[in-house]
Write a protein that holds these residues in place. Structure first.
Motif, PDB file in Angstrom:
ATOM      1  N   SER A   1       4.143  -2.703   3.600  1.00 38.26           N
ATOM      2  CA  SER A   1       3.522  -4.010   3.483  1.00 38.26           C
ATOM      3  C   SER A   1       2.380  -4.109   4.483  1.00 38.26           C
ATOM      4  CB  SER A   1       4.543  -5.115   3.766  1.00 38.26           C
ATOM      5  OG  SER A   1       3.891  -6.337   4.028  1.00 38.26           O
ATOM      6  N   GLU A   2       1.168  -4.388   3.997  1.00 37.78           N
ATOM      7  CA  GLU A   2       0.019  -4.510   4.902  1.00 37.78           C
ATOM      8  C   GLU A   2       0.235  -5.612   5.937  1.00 37.78           C
ATOM      9  OE1 GLU A   2      -3.171  -5.287   2.182  1.00 37.78           O
ATOM     10  OE2 GLU A   2      -3.715  -3.175   2.086  1.00 37.78           O
ATOM     11  N   LYS A   3       0.716  -6.749   5.481  1.00 38.56           N
ATOM     12  CA  LYS A   3       0.878  -7.898   6.373  1.00 38.56           C
ATOM     13  C   LYS A   3       1.937  -7.611   7.440  1.00 38.56           C
ATOM     14  CE  LYS A   3       1.048 -12.890   6.035  1.00 38.56           C
ATOM     15  NZ  LYS A   3       1.184 -14.022   5.107  1.00 38.56           N
TER      16      LYS A   3
ATOM     17  N   GLY B   1       0.637  -5.143   9.964  1.00 36.71           N
ATOM     18  CA  GLY B   1      -0.315  -5.775  10.878  1.00 36.71           C
ATOM     19  C   GLY B   1       0.386  -6.553  11.976  1.00 36.71           C
TER      20      GLY B   1
ATOM     21  N   ARG C   1       0.861  -1.176   0.000  1.00 40.15           N
ATOM     22  CA  ARG C   1       0.000   0.000   0.000  1.00 40.15           C
ATOM     23  C   ARG C   1       0.894   1.221   0.000  1.00 40.15           C
ATOM     24  NH1 ARG C   1      -5.811  -0.042   0.307  1.00 40.15           N
ATOM     25  NH2 ARG C   1      -6.311  -2.223   0.536  1.00 40.15           N
TER      26      ARG C   1
END
Length: 181
Positions: free
Chosen positions: A20-22, A25, A4
């Motif tokens: 990185s979204e992951k 998170g 993103r």
């Protein structure tokens, strides 16, 4: 990994970066749980110690602390002892569970700023504050980390807040949702 892009303005500067979204998170959940554990462990040891009192700390501040009188006036106060012990414990437990995360992050940061102020040794010439650095010590790091956890709504990621936000009462009252996160 899904990428993103964040674009915003910080301190008057345009900021744009990919993330990185992951990974983000996992980082947020990890930071929330680790910070929660630090607070919980610090509190539960006090709750379980029948002889715990903050009086020794509050009445023996470092030499040159500008708030000696303020903190000494709280020494020996059972309400202050309870606020320290239970405040740390419940704030830590809330962060670990991801429950009322913004509320917990706010009060955790307030506690850290009080602990920082109690650790001051005087002016910059005396090493303002502390054993671990000038001005910035672990309490300031924790306060900033707690601010970040509250700002991103860390409890929504694998936390109780994510579940609570789906309740119709919370959906109907946006201010309640703001305390969560």
């Amino acid at each position: 990994m899904a990428q993103r892009q964040l674009q915003t303005e910080l301190f008057g500067q345009e900021v744009k970066f990919e993330y990185s979204e992951k990974a983000l998170g996992y980082a947020i959940v990890g930071l929330r749980i680790v910070m929660g554990w630090i607070l919980f462990q610090g509190g539960i040891t006090k709750v379980l110690d029948p002889n715990f009192t903050a009086a020794g700390f509050l009445t023996h501040l470092p030499e040159g602390n500008p708030f000696v009188g303020f903190f000494a006036s709280m020494g020996g106060n059972a309400v202050i002892d309870g606020l320290v012990a239970w405040g740390l414990t419940l704030t830590g437990a809330g962060l670990i569970a991801g429950a009322l995360t913004r509320w917990c992050a706010f009060w955790g940061a307030v506690m850290m700023l009080f602990f920082w102020a109690a650790s001051l040794t005087g002016g910059i010439a005396q090493g303002l504050p502390i054993a671990h650095g000038w001005v910035v010590d672990d309490h300031i790091v924790y306060a900033v980390l707690l601010f970040g956890l509250g700002a991103v709504g860390a409890g929504r990621i694998l936390g109780v807040d994510g579940i609570i936000e789906k309740i119709s009462l919370v959906k109907e009252h946006p201010t309640v949702k703001y305390v969560l996160g």
